[in-house]
Design a protein around this motif. Structure first.
Motif, short mmCIF file in Angstrom:
data_model
loop_
_atom_site.label_atom_id
_atom_site.label_comp_id
_atom_site.label_asym_id
_atom_site.label_seq_id
_atom_site.Cartn_x
_atom_site.Cartn_y
_atom_site.Cartn_z
N ASN A 93 -32.60 -31.50 -0.49
CA ASN A 93 -33.64 -30.68 0.13
C ASN A 93 -34.43 -31.49 1.16
OD1 ASN A 93 -32.98 -28.37 -1.31
ND2 ASN A 93 -34.36 -28.85 -2.98
N ILE A 94 -34.71 -32.74 0.86
CA ILE A 94 -35.39 -33.60 1.83
C ILE A 94 -34.50 -33.81 3.05
CG2 ILE A 94 -36.19 -35.97 2.25
CD1 ILE A 94 -37.35 -35.93 -0.61
N ASN A 95 -33.20 -33.95 2.83
CA ASN A 95 -32.27 -34.12 3.95
C ASN A 95 -32.30 -32.91 4.88
OD1 ASN A 95 -30.23 -35.49 5.42
ND2 ASN A 95 -28.67 -34.25 4.41
N LYS A 96 -32.38 -31.72 4.32
CA LYS A 96 -32.47 -30.50 5.14
C LYS A 96 -33.73 -30.52 6.00
CE LYS A 96 -29.95 -27.70 1.80
NZ LYS A 96 -30.09 -26.72 0.70
N ILE A 97 -34.82 -31.00 5.43
CA ILE A 97 -36.08 -31.08 6.17
C ILE A 97 -35.98 -32.13 7.27
CG2 ILE A 97 -38.52 -31.74 5.95
CD1 ILE A 97 -38.26 -30.44 3.05
N PRO A 122 -48.85 -29.26 6.91
CA PRO A 122 -48.26 -29.12 5.57
C PRO A 122 -47.14 -28.08 5.60
CG PRO A 122 -50.38 -28.02 5.65
CD PRO A 122 -50.19 -28.69 6.99
N ILE A 123 -46.06 -28.39 4.92
CA ILE A 123 -44.96 -27.43 4.80
C ILE A 123 -44.76 -27.12 3.33
CG2 ILE A 123 -43.88 -28.11 6.97
CD1 ILE A 123 -41.82 -29.69 5.35
N GLU A 124 -43.94 -26.13 3.04
CA GLU A 124 -43.77 -25.70 1.66
C GLU A 124 -43.28 -26.85 0.79
OE1 GLU A 124 -41.71 -22.13 -0.88
OE2 GLU A 124 -41.96 -21.93 1.28
N PRO A 125 -43.92 -27.05 -0.36
CA PRO A 125 -43.48 -28.11 -1.26
C PRO A 125 -42.12 -27.77 -1.87
CG PRO A 125 -45.19 -26.80 -2.28
CD PRO A 125 -45.05 -26.30 -0.89
N ILE A 126 -41.46 -28.79 -2.39
CA ILE A 126 -40.18 -28.58 -3.07
C ILE A 126 -40.33 -28.99 -4.53
CG2 ILE A 126 -38.77 -28.85 -0.99
CD1 ILE A 126 -38.17 -31.74 -1.88
N LEU A 127 -39.49 -28.42 -5.37
CA LEU A 127 -39.48 -28.81 -6.77
C LEU A 127 -38.75 -30.14 -6.91
CD1 LEU A 127 -38.70 -25.41 -8.52
CD2 LEU A 127 -40.91 -26.55 -8.28
N ASN A 128 -39.21 -30.96 -7.82
CA ASN A 128 -38.57 -32.25 -8.08
C ASN A 128 -37.43 -32.01 -9.08
OD1 ASN A 128 -37.88 -34.88 -8.36
ND2 ASN A 128 -39.91 -35.60 -8.94
N THR A 129 -36.23 -31.80 -8.54
CA THR A 129 -35.05 -31.49 -9.34
C THR A 129 -33.89 -32.37 -8.90
OG1 THR A 129 -34.18 -29.84 -7.79
CG2 THR A 129 -35.76 -29.05 -9.44
N ASN A 138 -31.77 -31.55 -6.92
CA ASN A 138 -31.53 -31.24 -5.50
C ASN A 138 -32.59 -31.80 -4.56
OD1 ASN A 138 -29.25 -29.69 -6.19
ND2 ASN A 138 -30.57 -27.96 -6.67
N THR A 139 -33.49 -32.59 -5.08
CA THR A 139 -34.61 -33.09 -4.27
C THR A 139 -34.14 -33.79 -3.00
OG1 THR A 139 -36.08 -33.28 -6.17
CG2 THR A 139 -36.58 -34.66 -4.27
N ARG A 194 -43.14 -32.83 -11.12
CA ARG A 194 -42.58 -31.47 -11.03
C ARG A 194 -42.43 -30.96 -9.61
NH1 ARG A 194 -46.59 -28.36 -14.50
NH2 ARG A 194 -47.82 -30.22 -14.13
N LYS A 195 -43.35 -31.34 -8.74
CA LYS A 195 -43.36 -30.81 -7.38
C LYS A 195 -43.64 -31.92 -6.39
CE LYS A 195 -46.51 -27.70 -6.68
NZ LYS A 195 -47.34 -26.50 -6.50
N ILE A 196 -43.05 -31.80 -5.21
CA ILE A 196 -43.22 -32.80 -4.15
C ILE A 196 -43.84 -32.12 -2.94
CG2 ILE A 196 -42.01 -34.37 -2.59
CD1 ILE A 196 -39.95 -34.77 -4.84
N GLY A 197 -45.03 -32.59 -2.59
CA GLY A 197 -45.71 -32.06 -1.42
C GLY A 197 -45.17 -32.71 -0.16
N LEU A 198 -45.12 -31.92 0.91
CA LEU A 198 -44.54 -32.40 2.17
C LEU A 198 -45.41 -31.99 3.35
CD1 LEU A 198 -40.93 -31.16 1.39
CD2 LEU A 198 -41.73 -33.53 1.24
#
Length: 143
Positions: free
Chosen positions: A41-45, A28-35, A37-38, A12-16
């Motif tokens: 979203n990782i590309n933006k990071i 640690p940065i804000e986690p993202i939802l595993n959807t 768009n994952t 459900r969620k990906i810690g980063l």
């Protein structure tokens, strides 16, 4: 200059977590939802933090064997590689044993006095932080 992104994959969620530019510590940065768009979203990071390498936690058991979720994480890694190739990003993806990182993260947060709400939101990212710290420590011992 190298800059690492650690990933603690969850259904459900990906810690980063990201390394500092000098590879001394992890943040640690804000986690993202595993959807769906994952990967975008990782590309933006990757762009925001100038990431050169990704470290994905792989949960081995205490006897060194892979846990049941490892196949799902390995599939995630393969899909991420394909996505990065399509984006013409040459980013190395490595794995790091994440055995007991969630428990270690919870122990640290208890000592630091974080409340349950903060823990619930960021626990996966704190686990990613530990994954990255262990990876960076291993790098230091190799050099």
């Amino acid at each position: 200059m190298k800059r690492y992104l650690a990933v603690d994959w969850g259904r459900r969620k990906i810690g980063l977590a990201v390394s500092d530019p000098f590879l001394e510590y992890s943040i640690p940065i804000e986690p993202i939802l595993n959807t769906k768009n994952t990967f975008s979203n990782i590309n933006k990071i990757i762009i925001k933090y100038s990431i050169t390498d990704i470290i994905v936690g792989l949960p081995y058991l205490s006897d060194g064997l892979q846990s049941q979720i490892c196949n799902q994480i390995l599939n995630f890694i393969e899909e991420l590689r394909k996505f990065l190739e399509k984006c013409n990003l040459n980013i190395l993806i490595s794995t790091q044993n994440e055995y007991r990182t969630t428990k270690e993260a919870k122990n640290r947060l208890t000592v630091d006095g974080l409340n349950k709400k903060s823990w619930a939101k960021y626990k996966d990212s704190y686990s990613a932080q530990i994954i990255l710290e262990e990876f960076l420590d291993n790098l230091k011992t190799l050099n």
